[in-house]
Design a protein around this motif. Structure first.
Motif: not given
Ligand code: NDP
Length: 483
Positions: A104-110
């Motif tokens: 989830i964090i990675q998606m948000l960051k991207e």
């Protein structure tokens, strides 16, 4: 006559009051905005919005600020991605049925990067909010001038402060089951705590360990009913109520047990375990700000509801650093969005327009400028270890990581960045413990991330935790001094 006089007197009084209020209001409004000059003749490293912290709150702020076409940099902090990266599956992020917290964090960051948000590995070490633009000083000595600041530094796991905890930290004592559970395959472990985090740790460990003992200090768990139901699905999880740990035991190298006390009967006991997982709540991360901002009695930043404004104009706080009640990723994200909207409104109020942004662009702090990275070689076999490490003429630093360990993945770019500063002086290598489990075992690496320092073929230092760029740089310099 008297009536006329009284009438004129009252009218004058009313007029004076109306005019007075208007003038005072105008005066304050004027003072508020004129205080903020956008000249910055002698200043560089300007940030329209500095976001400190990169959990769901910080990233949601970054999404709204960047999408609002305002330049922003997120200072990721010592634990990029925050607590969500240390949890396993998340089932209560609205709109997503089930997904790993780190994903989830990675998606948000991207998503934030697609709108132009930048990310810095520098840690904000101190601040000066007594001047505007607000000054932030990072661990690499950079001075950043922020027109507006969003603090989303989250909270850190509490420790027990009992004998053996520090000595065996990273040698069996930890707070990250998702990182370290695989090292306890078929082993016996305890999880300490009675909340949702403790339940999550126990569920993660139950996939590997032979037995997980969940030690709850009171007579009931605080975790949600659904979490408690899930625990019942695992026969290898045993919940022990009214039990506290008083001491962590070990053989010098690793944990081999805990001493306990029954809080009801006062009976003492011992459990033979190889792992101790702490999940006893969190403390808000406010150290750099506490001299400036108003905090509540538990140390959380006070904001002016319904906004996220702190005791300073233009400084907002969001997520677990303000929230002693809900502490949910979704709530943090909502806070982050509110903080971003507040911050954009503040910039509008001080006259920071798109035109001003274009004028000042060359002065903005862009963390990606001048960033150098070195490819760190990966070794997988004993043969490579002999050749690359034991035969090395210069000190070697080995970084052990696992792809499922979020803090390891965050540390890899830090290692390559630091490696670029010590070319020819120190050899940096990385080991994926999934690809080289035998090598990790042989070198007694019981958790990830893990740093080993080897000089002249001998292991001279072990470090079992994540390090910031500054910490790793200082650490390497220290090692070189001692060579
Ligand atoms: P909590 O504050 O909810 O729970 C802390 C637990 O640790 C309590 O059971 C407390 O005991 C116990 N404890 C505190 N100090 C000690 C000590 N010295 N010795 C032994 N036990 C101790 O923290 P969590 O980290 O579990 O959760 C924080 C928030 O995050 C909560 O709102 C939770 O709902 C949320 N969360 C949600 C998740 C999800 O929805 N999937 C996952 C993880 C967390 P006592 O009860 O006696 O005070």
């Amino acid at each position: 006559m008297n009536r006329n006089l009284a009438f004129i007197y009252s009218l004058t009084l009313i007029l004076m009051m109306v005019l007075g209020t208007f003038t005072v209001e105008r005066f304050f409004r004027k003072k508020k905005t004129s205080h903020y000059s956008l000249e910055f003749k002698d200043k560089n490293n300007i940030l329209p919005v500095a976001i400190i912290g990169s959990g769901p709150a910080g990233l949601s702020s970054a999404l709204y600020v960047a999408r609002g076409k305002v330049f922003t940099t997120v200072f990721q902090g010592p634990k990029p991605g925050g607590q969500l990266t240390g949890t396993s599956y998340v089932e209560n992020w609205p709109g997503i049925k089930k997904m790993m917290g780190a994903e989830i964090i990675q998606m948000l960051k991207e998503q934030t990067q697609s709108f132009g948000a930048k990310f810095s590995q520098d840690i904000v070490e101190s601040v000066d909010f007594s001047q505007w633009p607000y000054k932030l000083t990072t661990d690499s000595g950079k001075e950043i001038y922020a027109l507006s600041v969003i603090i989303s530094t989250g909270a850190s796991p509490k420790k027990l402060n009992i004998e053996g905890e520090q000595e065996y930290w990273g040698k069996g004592v930890t707070t990250c089951a998702i990182c370290d559970a695989p090292y306890h395959k078929d082993g016996y472990v305890v999880v300490i705590g009675g909340g949702d985090s403790a339940a999550e740790e126990a569920l993660q460990l139950a996939l590997y360990a032979k037995k997980v003992m969940l030690l709850v200090r009171g007579s009931a768990m605080r975790a949600s009913a659904s979490m408690q139901e899930k625990l019942k699905e695992y026969p290898n999880i045993e919940i022990k109520y009214n039990l506290s740990v008083t001491k962590i035991l070990g053989d010098g190298l690793a944990v081999n047990g805990v001493e306990t006390i029954n809080n009801k009967t006062k009976e003492t006991g011992k459990l033979n375990v190889g792992g101790v997982f702490l999940a006893i709540g969190h403390d808000p991360n406010t150290v750099p700000f506490k001299d400036f901002l108003k905090l509540d009695s538990a140390g959380y930043i006070i904001v002016k509801h319904p906004t996220q404004e702190t005791s300073y104009h233009g400084i907002y706080a969001a997520g677990d650093v303000v929230d002693n009640r809900y502490r949910q990723a979704g709530v943090a994200a909502g806070d982050g969005i509110k903080a971003a909207l507040d911050s954009l409104e503040f910039l509008r109020m001080i006259g920071f327009s798109e035109k001003e942004s274009e004028r000042l662009e060359s002065k903005f702090f862009n963390p990606e400028e001048g960033l150098t990275v070195t490819e760190v070689k990966e070794i997988t076999s004993d043969n490579e270890y002999k050749k690359e490490v034991l035969e090395s003429k210069i000190p070697v630093i080995m970084d052990f990581y696992a792809p499922y360990c979020p803090s390891c993945m965050q540390m890899l770019p830090v290692v390559s960045d630091v490696a670029s500063k010590f070319v020819d002086k120190v050899k940096f290598l990385k080991v994926n413990t999934d690809n080289a489990p035998e090598l990790a075992k042989k070198l007694n690496v019981l958790k990830v991330p893990y740093i080993l320092v080897i000089k002249d073929g001998k292991i001279v230092y072990r470090y079992a935790d994540v390090m910031t760029k500054r910490q790793l740089t200082d650490f390497v310099n220290e090692q070189l001094k001692n060579s």
